[in-house]
Design an enzyme around this catalytic site. Structure first.
Site, PDB file in Angstrom:
ATOM      1  N   ARG A  99      16.600 -21.571   9.874  1.00 12.03           N
ATOM      2  CA  ARG A  99      17.711 -20.607   9.990  1.00 12.03           C
ATOM      3  C   ARG A  99      18.999 -21.351   9.660  1.00 12.03           C
ATOM      4  O   ARG A  99      18.992 -22.561   9.441  1.00 12.03           O
ATOM      5  CB  ARG A  99      17.752 -19.917  11.360  1.00 12.03           C
ATOM      6  CG  ARG A  99      17.231 -20.644  12.551  1.00 12.03           C
ATOM      7  CD  ARG A  99      18.049 -21.811  13.003  1.00 12.03           C
ATOM      8  NE  ARG A  99      19.440 -21.446  13.194  1.00 12.03           N
ATOM      9  CZ  ARG A  99      20.439 -22.289  13.188  1.00 12.03           C
ATOM     10  NH1 ARG A  99      20.223 -23.593  13.005  1.00 12.03           N
ATOM     11  NH2 ARG A  99      21.688 -21.901  13.358  1.00 12.03           N
ATOM     12  N   ALA A 117      22.651 -20.402   7.272  1.00  9.65           N
ATOM     13  CA  ALA A 117      22.793 -19.891   5.906  1.00  9.65           C
ATOM     14  C   ALA A 117      22.374 -20.897   4.817  1.00  9.65           C
ATOM     15  O   ALA A 117      21.557 -20.573   3.949  1.00  9.65           O
ATOM     16  CB  ALA A 117      24.225 -19.408   5.701  1.00  9.65           C
ATOM     17  N   ARG A 141      15.987 -12.167   5.189  1.00  3.71           N
ATOM     18  CA  ARG A 141      17.136 -12.033   6.102  1.00  3.71           C
ATOM     19  C   ARG A 141      18.311 -11.542   5.249  1.00  3.71           C
ATOM     20  O   ARG A 141      18.616 -12.139   4.218  1.00  3.71           O
ATOM     21  CB  ARG A 141      17.485 -13.366   6.789  1.00  3.71           C
ATOM     22  CG  ARG A 141      16.510 -13.708   7.910  1.00  3.71           C
ATOM     23  CD  ARG A 141      17.051 -14.781   8.834  1.00  3.71           C
ATOM     24  NE  ARG A 141      17.950 -14.247   9.836  1.00  3.71           N
ATOM     25  CZ  ARG A 141      18.685 -15.040  10.646  1.00  3.71           C
ATOM     26  NH1 ARG A 141      18.617 -16.364  10.552  1.00  3.71           N
ATOM     27  NH2 ARG A 141      19.480 -14.511  11.559  1.00  3.71           N
ATOM     28  N   ASP A 154      28.078 -17.143   7.457  1.00  4.35           N
ATOM     29  CA  ASP A 154      26.911 -16.760   6.659  1.00  4.35           C
ATOM     30  C   ASP A 154      27.307 -16.083   5.359  1.00  4.35           C
ATOM     31  O   ASP A 154      26.523 -16.019   4.415  1.00  4.35           O
ATOM     32  CB  ASP A 154      26.005 -15.821   7.464  1.00  4.35           C
ATOM     33  CG  ASP A 154      25.269 -16.605   8.526  1.00  4.35           C
ATOM     34  OD1 ASP A 154      25.877 -16.921   9.567  1.00  4.35           O
ATOM     35  OD2 ASP A 154      24.096 -16.955   8.301  1.00  4.35           O
ATOM     36  N   ASN A 186      29.794 -14.307  10.725  1.00  2.00           N
ATOM     37  CA  ASN A 186      29.055 -15.382  11.391  1.00  2.00           C
ATOM     38  C   ASN A 186      28.317 -14.789  12.601  1.00  2.00           C
ATOM     39  O   ASN A 186      28.399 -13.588  12.883  1.00  2.00           O
ATOM     40  CB  ASN A 186      30.020 -16.498  11.810  1.00  2.00           C
ATOM     41  CG  ASN A 186      29.305 -17.751  12.250  1.00  2.00           C
ATOM     42  OD1 ASN A 186      28.403 -18.229  11.565  1.00  2.00           O
ATOM     43  ND2 ASN A 186      29.672 -18.297  13.388  1.00  2.00           N
ATOM     44  N   LYS A 187      27.628 -15.649  13.317  1.00  7.75           N
ATOM     45  CA  LYS A 187      26.831 -15.232  14.477  1.00  7.75           C
ATOM     46  C   LYS A 187      27.619 -14.297  15.394  1.00  7.75           C
ATOM     47  O   LYS A 187      28.802 -14.535  15.656  1.00  7.75           O
ATOM     48  CB  LYS A 187      26.395 -16.480  15.239  1.00  7.75           C
ATOM     49  CG  LYS A 187      25.521 -16.259  16.436  1.00  7.75           C
ATOM     50  CD  LYS A 187      24.299 -15.403  16.176  1.00  7.75           C
ATOM     51  CE  LYS A 187      23.461 -15.892  15.022  1.00  7.75           C
ATOM     52  NZ  LYS A 187      22.466 -14.889  14.562  1.00  7.75           N
TER      53      LYS A 187
HETATM   54  O1  MRU Z   1      20.921 -16.490  12.984  1.00 11.75           O
HETATM   55  P1  MRU Z   1      21.188 -17.886  12.551  1.00 11.75           P
HETATM   56  O2  MRU Z   1      20.813 -18.914  13.554  1.00 11.75           O
HETATM   57  O3  MRU Z   1      20.613 -18.170  11.188  1.00 11.75           O
HETATM   58  O4  MRU Z   1      22.771 -17.939  12.412  1.00 11.75           O
HETATM   59  C1  MRU Z   1      23.391 -19.098  11.950  1.00 11.75           C
HETATM   60  C2  MRU Z   1      24.876 -19.003  11.964  1.00 11.75           C
HETATM   61  O5  MRU Z   1      25.434 -18.001  12.338  1.00 11.75           O
HETATM   62  C3  MRU Z   1      25.624 -20.154  11.413  1.00 11.75           C
HETATM   63  O6  MRU Z   1      26.864 -20.268  12.034  1.00 11.75           O
HETATM   64  C4  MRU Z   1      25.832 -19.926   9.905  1.00 11.75           C
HETATM   65  O7  MRU Z   1      24.607 -19.752   9.257  1.00 11.75           O
HETATM   66  C5  MRU Z   1      26.586 -21.015   9.273  1.00 11.75           C
HETATM   67  S1  MRU Z   1      25.559 -22.425   9.202  1.00 11.75           S
HETATM   68  C6  MRU Z   1      26.101 -23.717   8.517  1.00 11.75           C
END
Ligand code: MRU
Length: 370
Positions: free
Chosen positions: A53, A55, A90, A247, A257-258
């Site tokens: 997981r 991005a 995803r 992302d 982002n998350k």
């Molecule tokens: O759902 P995830 O764990 O894939 O989410 C990841 C994030 O939200 C990260 O902050 C994002 O991918 C940036 S990673 C360098």
């Protein structure tokens, strides 16, 4: 980065030069387990179940997924089917589409017999470039942090520089270094006295499990906090900067982002705390302008909200990893995995090419786009 003295990346080509190794992130922080992906189905499944997981790592896994598909069947029909399968595994992180398009466009004009090898080389290049971009983000972000730390009033100069981060945007989310955590690693290695507030990041707890795991291995001082504590810490002057990953970043600087990132940005804005977003160029979606209206937000299983995974602490089953139910029987959940922070709440973007404003002008200037 290192785990117990051994250098790791999150993804690699196995010695048979045909299959792909990854760290199974669903088992961290309690078990360090690797898995081998041998087909496009397995790569797509690893992405959707979040064995891998983050991005940038999703993008590299997608590129290797096309290689795996072409090894089995190099025809145009198989290429197109594998592209669609991986691209839909995803929906939010644009790095996936970006990496898949890059491999597809490279192999399409080639004779079928050459396609898998070309995809293998390109996936490796994408992985290496990701490492280089993340390290560059680390350097740019470190200089920014050092300046901010030096500008603090003299009575605070002996306190740690306190940074809050959400989710995991460290090396586990990329191939190595990470995005938001790269400046933290660079700063720590350079001797800056730094402390990280780690949002636990419900529902999947990437902060509590993955960011805390990474920081501990690098020896960076940190504390895990509940997601709701950040605003309180900011009100009491305990956060010098917030830094997160993204992302998908629109050409106008909105960042996705998350889920929960937006609330941190609002609290940072209200408390005059700088809010930085770290990203490689592969995360910019130049095709869209308005993040709230145009970025597809992944809705994941409601069970991620109504249950939680952890390790049993005491008793006969101590050490076992289990899932336990949190909510009443039959309770519904809703689980949007990401949210969008509008550019106006972002103090600056820290990219592989330098630091810039979260705006169309800032991004176009930096990446020399007309
Ligand atoms: O759902 P995830 O764990 O894939 O989410 C990841 C994030 O939200 C990260 O902050 C994002 O991918 C940036 S990673 C360098």
């Amino acid at each position: 980065m290192n785990i117990d003295g051994k250098a790791w990346r999150t993804i690699w080509l196995e010695t048979d030069q045909r299959s792909v190794g990854v760290i199974d992130q669903t088992q961290l922080p309690h078990r360090l387990i690797t898995r081998t992906l041998e087909s496009c189905d397995e790569a797509a499944n690893a992405i959707s179940t979040m064995v891998v997981r983050g991005a940038p790592l999703i993008g590299v896994t997608g590129a290797y997924g096309l290689m795996l598909a072409l090894q089995d069947d190099p025809s145009n029909a198989a290429l197109s089917q594998a592209f669609d399968q991986l691209n839909s595994s995803r929906p939010t992180a644009v790095n996936l589409r970006w990496a898949l398009e890059r491999v597809r466009e490279l192999v399409k004009p080639l004779p079928e017999a050459e396609r898998a090898a070309a995809a293998r080389r390109e996936a490796a290049v994408i992985a290496d470039q990701d490492v280089a971009m993340c390290e560059a983000i680390g350097e740019h972000g470190f200089h920014l942090f050092r300046n901010l730390a030096e500008q603090r009033p003299s009575e605070r100069e002996n306190e740690p520089f306190r940074v809050l981060t959400h989710c995991n945007a460290g090396w586990l989310a990329t191939v190595d270094w990470g995005t938001a955590l790269a400046p933290i690693y660079k700063a720590h290695r350079a001797g800056l006295n730094i402390h990280v507030w780690v949002d636990e990041t419900r529902p999947r707890n990437q902060g509590a499990s993955l960011t805390a795991y990474e920081l501990a291995r690098e020896g960076v001082p940190h504390s895990v906090i509940v997601d709701n504590a950040g605003g309180h810490l900011m009100q009491h002057g305990l956060v010098d900067a917030v830094i997160v990953g993204t992302d998908r970043t629109t050409r106008c600087g909105d960042v996705c982002n998350k889920v929960g990132t937006y609330l941190k940005a609002l609290a940072a804005y209200d408390n005059n705390v700088p809010f930085y977003v770290a990203l490689p160029s592969s995360t910019i979606d130049w095709r869209i302008a308005d993040g709230v209206a145009e970025i597809p937000i992944e809705a994941r299983s409601e069970e991620e909200v109504t249950a939680i995974q952890g390790r049993i602490l005491h008793g006969k089953s101590a050490g076992e990893i289990v899932r336990v139910q949190l909510t009443p029987d039959g309770c519904a959940g809703f689980n949007p995995a990401f949210d969008v922070t509008p550019a106006r709440l972002v103090t600056a973007l820290i990219t592989d090419c330098g630091v810039t404003m979260a705006s169309e002008v800032g991004l176009k200037d930096l990446y020399k786009r007309g």
